[in-house]
Design a protein around this motif. Structure first.
Motif, PDB file in Angstrom:
ATOM      1  N   LYS A 219       0.820  -1.203   0.000  1.00 47.26           N
ATOM      2  CA  LYS A 219       0.000   0.000   0.000  1.00 47.26           C
ATOM      3  C   LYS A 219       0.860   1.262   0.000  1.00 47.26           C
ATOM      4  CE  LYS A 219      -4.137  -2.082   1.889  1.00 47.26           C
ATOM      5  NZ  LYS A 219      -5.044  -2.219   3.029  1.00 47.26           N
ATOM      6  N   LEU A 220       1.999   1.227   0.689  1.00 43.18           N
ATOM      7  CA  LEU A 220       2.917   2.367   0.637  1.00 43.18           C
ATOM      8  C   LEU A 220       3.380   2.599  -0.801  1.00 43.18           C
ATOM      9  CD1 LEU A 220       5.305   1.971   3.726  1.00 43.18           C
ATOM     10  CD2 LEU A 220       3.577   3.734   3.378  1.00 43.18           C
ATOM     11  N   ILE A 221       3.785   1.541  -1.458  1.00 43.99           N
ATOM     12  CA  ILE A 221       4.282   1.642  -2.837  1.00 43.99           C
ATOM     13  C   ILE A 221       3.170   2.116  -3.768  1.00 43.99           C
ATOM     14  CG2 ILE A 221       5.175   0.304  -4.783  1.00 43.99           C
ATOM     15  CD1 ILE A 221       6.661  -1.411  -2.600  1.00 43.99           C
ATOM     16  N   LYS A 222       1.966   1.581  -3.601  1.00 46.46           N
ATOM     17  CA  LYS A 222       0.830   1.989  -4.431  1.00 46.46           C
ATOM     18  C   LYS A 222       0.500   3.466  -4.203  1.00 46.46           C
ATOM     19  CE  LYS A 222      -3.818   0.675  -5.743  1.00 46.46           C
ATOM     20  NZ  LYS A 222      -4.934  -0.237  -5.523  1.00 46.46           N
TER      21      LYS A 222
ATOM     22  N   GLU B  78      15.828  -0.238   3.688  1.00 40.58           N
ATOM     23  CA  GLU B  78      14.898  -1.220   4.215  1.00 40.58           C
ATOM     24  C   GLU B  78      14.065  -0.639   5.352  1.00 40.58           C
ATOM     25  OE1 GLU B  78      15.409  -5.723   5.687  1.00 40.58           O
ATOM     26  OE2 GLU B  78      16.840  -5.028   4.181  1.00 40.58           O
ATOM     27  N   SER B  79      12.759  -0.722   5.235  1.00 37.01           N
ATOM     28  CA  SER B  79      11.793  -0.234   6.231  1.00 37.01           C
ATOM     29  C   SER B  79      11.744   1.279   6.364  1.00 37.01           C
ATOM     30  CB  SER B  79      12.030  -0.875   7.598  1.00 37.01           C
ATOM     31  OG  SER B  79      11.858  -2.268   7.518  1.00 37.01           O
ATOM     32  N   ILE B  80      12.283   2.007   5.400  1.00 34.63           N
ATOM     33  CA  ILE B  80      12.154   3.469   5.363  1.00 34.63           C
ATOM     34  C   ILE B  80      11.719   3.855   3.953  1.00 34.63           C
ATOM     35  CG2 ILE B  80      13.282   5.706   5.609  1.00 34.63           C
ATOM     36  CD1 ILE B  80      15.195   4.427   7.588  1.00 34.63           C
ATOM     37  N   TYR B  81      10.549   4.449   3.877  1.00 35.56           N
ATOM     38  CA  TYR B  81       9.983   4.855   2.603  1.00 35.56           C
ATOM     39  C   TYR B  81       9.751   6.356   2.618  1.00 35.56           C
ATOM     40  CZ  TYR B  81       9.359   0.031   1.217  1.00 35.56           C
ATOM     41  OH  TYR B  81       9.599  -1.258   0.848  1.00 35.56           O
ATOM     42  N   VAL B  82       9.862   6.995   1.455  1.00 34.86           N
ATOM     43  CA  VAL B  82       9.767   8.447   1.366  1.00 34.86           C
ATOM     44  C   VAL B  82       8.887   8.844   0.187  1.00 34.86           C
ATOM     45  CG1 VAL B  82      11.858   8.696  -0.023  1.00 34.86           C
ATOM     46  CG2 VAL B  82      11.140  10.570   1.417  1.00 34.86           C
ATOM     47  N   LYS B  83       8.170   9.962   0.377  1.00 36.70           N
ATOM     48  CA  LYS B  83       7.317  10.492  -0.680  1.00 36.70           C
ATOM     49  C   LYS B  83       7.378  12.013  -0.627  1.00 36.70           C
ATOM     50  CE  LYS B  83       2.626  10.489  -2.453  1.00 36.70           C
ATOM     51  NZ  LYS B  83       1.308   9.878  -2.391  1.00 36.70           N
ATOM     52  N   ILE B  84       7.344  12.641  -1.795  1.00 35.08           N
ATOM     53  CA  ILE B  84       7.349  14.102  -1.874  1.00 35.08           C
ATOM     54  C   ILE B  84       5.921  14.615  -1.680  1.00 35.08           C
ATOM     55  CG2 ILE B  84       7.721  16.082  -3.391  1.00 35.08           C
ATOM     56  CD1 ILE B  84       9.982  14.527  -4.709  1.00 35.08           C
ATOM     57  N   ALA B  85       5.798  15.669  -0.860  1.00 36.47           N
ATOM     58  CA  ALA B  85       4.521  16.378  -0.680  1.00 36.47           C
ATOM     59  C   ALA B  85       4.738  17.823  -1.102  1.00 36.47           C
ATOM     60  CB  ALA B  85       4.079  16.305   0.775  1.00 36.47           C
ATOM     61  N   ILE B  86       3.788  18.379  -1.823  1.00 34.16           N
ATOM     62  CA  ILE B  86       3.985  19.726  -2.353  1.00 34.16           C
ATOM     63  C   ILE B  86       3.860  20.818  -1.293  1.00 34.16           C
ATOM     64  CG2 ILE B  86       3.362  19.154  -4.709  1.00 34.16           C
ATOM     65  CD1 ILE B  86       0.584  20.314  -4.163  1.00 34.16           C
ATOM     66  N   ASN B  87       3.153  20.522  -0.195  1.00 32.21           N
ATOM     67  CA  ASN B  87       3.005  21.497   0.885  1.00 32.21           C
ATOM     68  C   ASN B  87       2.605  20.767   2.166  1.00 32.21           C
ATOM     69  OD1 ASN B  87       0.161  21.062   0.763  1.00 32.21           O
ATOM     70  ND2 ASN B  87      -0.012  22.599  -0.843  1.00 32.21           N
TER      71      ASN B  87
ATOM     72  N   ALA C 172      -0.111  20.788   3.922  1.00 31.50           N
ATOM     73  CA  ALA C 172      -1.461  20.223   3.871  1.00 31.50           C
ATOM     74  C   ALA C 172      -1.467  18.895   3.121  1.00 31.50           C
ATOM     75  CB  ALA C 172      -2.421  21.210   3.218  1.00 31.50           C
ATOM     76  N   ALA C 173      -0.743  18.827   2.016  1.00 28.08           N
ATOM     77  CA  ALA C 173      -0.636  17.569   1.267  1.00 28.08           C
ATOM     78  C   ALA C 173       0.080  16.520   2.104  1.00 28.08           C
ATOM     79  CB  ALA C 173       0.101  17.796  -0.045  1.00 28.08           C
ATOM     80  N   GLY C 174       1.093  16.944   2.870  1.00 28.06           N
ATOM     81  CA  GLY C 174       1.799  16.026   3.762  1.00 28.06           C
ATOM     82  C   GLY C 174       0.869  15.424   4.804  1.00 28.06           C
ATOM     83  N   GLU C 175      -0.011  16.252   5.364  1.00 23.89           N
ATOM     84  CA  GLU C 175      -0.991  15.743   6.340  1.00 23.89           C
ATOM     85  C   GLU C 175      -1.944  14.745   5.694  1.00 23.89           C
ATOM     86  OE1 GLU C 175      -1.592  15.899   9.705  1.00 23.89           O
ATOM     87  OE2 GLU C 175       0.451  16.714   9.664  1.00 23.89           O
ATOM     88  N   GLY C 176      -2.344  15.019   4.450  1.00 23.16           N
ATOM     89  CA  GLY C 176      -3.204  14.080   3.731  1.00 23.16           C
ATOM     90  C   GLY C 176      -2.528  12.739   3.514  1.00 23.16           C
ATOM     91  N   ILE C 177      -1.244  12.768   3.192  1.00 23.71           N
ATOM     92  CA  ILE C 177      -0.472  11.538   3.002  1.00 23.71           C
ATOM     93  C   ILE C 177      -0.420  10.757   4.312  1.00 23.71           C
ATOM     94  CG2 ILE C 177       1.841  10.635   2.549  1.00 23.71           C
ATOM     95  CD1 ILE C 177       2.165  13.053   0.579  1.00 23.71           C
TER      96      ILE C 177
ATOM     97  N   TYR D 225      -4.353   2.560   6.580  1.00 27.20           N
ATOM     98  CA  TYR D 225      -3.979   1.180   6.258  1.00 27.20           C
ATOM     99  C   TYR D 225      -2.870   0.622   7.135  1.00 27.20           C
ATOM    100  CZ  TYR D 225      -0.757   3.567   2.917  1.00 27.20           C
ATOM    101  OH  TYR D 225       0.166   4.380   2.317  1.00 27.20           O
ATOM    102  N   LYS D 226      -2.715   1.172   8.305  1.00 34.86           N
ATOM    103  CA  LYS D 226      -1.694   0.675   9.241  1.00 34.86           C
ATOM    104  C   LYS D 226      -2.072  -0.720   9.755  1.00 34.86           C
ATOM    105  CE  LYS D 226      -3.655   2.717  13.401  1.00 34.86           C
ATOM    106  NZ  LYS D 226      -4.930   3.161  12.883  1.00 34.86           N
ATOM    107  N   PRO D 227      -1.081  -1.566  10.003  1.00 34.89           N
ATOM    108  CA  PRO D 227      -1.360  -2.881  10.589  1.00 34.89           C
ATOM    109  C   PRO D 227      -1.643  -2.756  12.089  1.00 34.89           C
ATOM    110  CG  PRO D 227       0.979  -2.650  10.138  1.00 34.89           C
ATOM    111  CD  PRO D 227       0.318  -1.425   9.616  1.00 34.89           C
ATOM    112  N   LYS D 228      -2.129  -3.826  12.682  1.00 37.06           N
ATOM    113  CA  LYS D 228      -2.493  -3.813  14.104  1.00 37.06           C
ATOM    114  C   LYS D 228      -1.281  -3.816  15.023  1.00 37.06           C
ATOM    115  CE  LYS D 228      -6.756  -6.283  13.195  1.00 37.06           C
ATOM    116  NZ  LYS D 228      -7.465  -7.541  13.309  1.00 37.06           N
ATOM    117  N   LYS D 229      -0.192  -4.456  14.589  1.00 37.90           N
ATOM    118  CA  LYS D 229       0.993  -4.601  15.443  1.00 37.90           C
ATOM    119  C   LYS D 229       2.189  -3.885  14.836  1.00 37.90           C
ATOM    120  CE  LYS D 229      -0.216  -9.373  16.648  1.00 37.90           C
ATOM    121  NZ  LYS D 229       0.304 -10.742  16.549  1.00 37.90           N
TER     122      LYS D 229
END
Length: 101
Positions: A26-29, A37-46, A48-53, A60-64
């Motif tokens: 889901k992170l990749i999608k 490994e275990s660190i993913y990054v995405k660009i946010a334009i501002n 507010a967009a960062g909060e949406g991300i 979609y976070k897992p339980k544990k």
């Protein structure tokens, strides 16, 4: 700005492994790129967009496990120093902007 998701999820049981794989897919999608490994990054334009991300990741976070999110500016991200290894070509580490007309 950049949104960094760092996680440590259990992979002991089959259910844990399934949750791990689903979260990672889901992170990749959602447009995240693996920085390491275990660190993913995405660009946010501002911010507010960062909060949406971040809100989408929370849905979609897992339980544990442990999931941490950090937002940094482009200037802060650009100042990252590599002590061992070299940057991956997948991650844009320049503050230059791209405009396609």
């Amino acid at each position: 700005m950049r949104v960094m998701v760092m996680f440590d999820l259990p992979t002991v049981t089959a259910e844990d492994k399934c949750s791990y794989r689903m979260f990672r897919k889901k992170l990749i999608k959602d447009g995240f790129l693996m920085m390491q490994e275990s660190i993913y990054v995405k660009i946010a334009i501002n911010p507010a967009a960062g909060e949406g991300i971040i809100n989408r990741v929370e849905k979609y976070k897992p339980k544990k496990g442990i999931i941490q999110v950090l937002t940094v500016t482009e200037k802060q991200f650009e100042r990252m120093r590599f002590i061992v290894g070299e940057p991956s070509g997948d991650i844009v580490s320049s503050a230059e902007r791209l405009m396609i007309l």
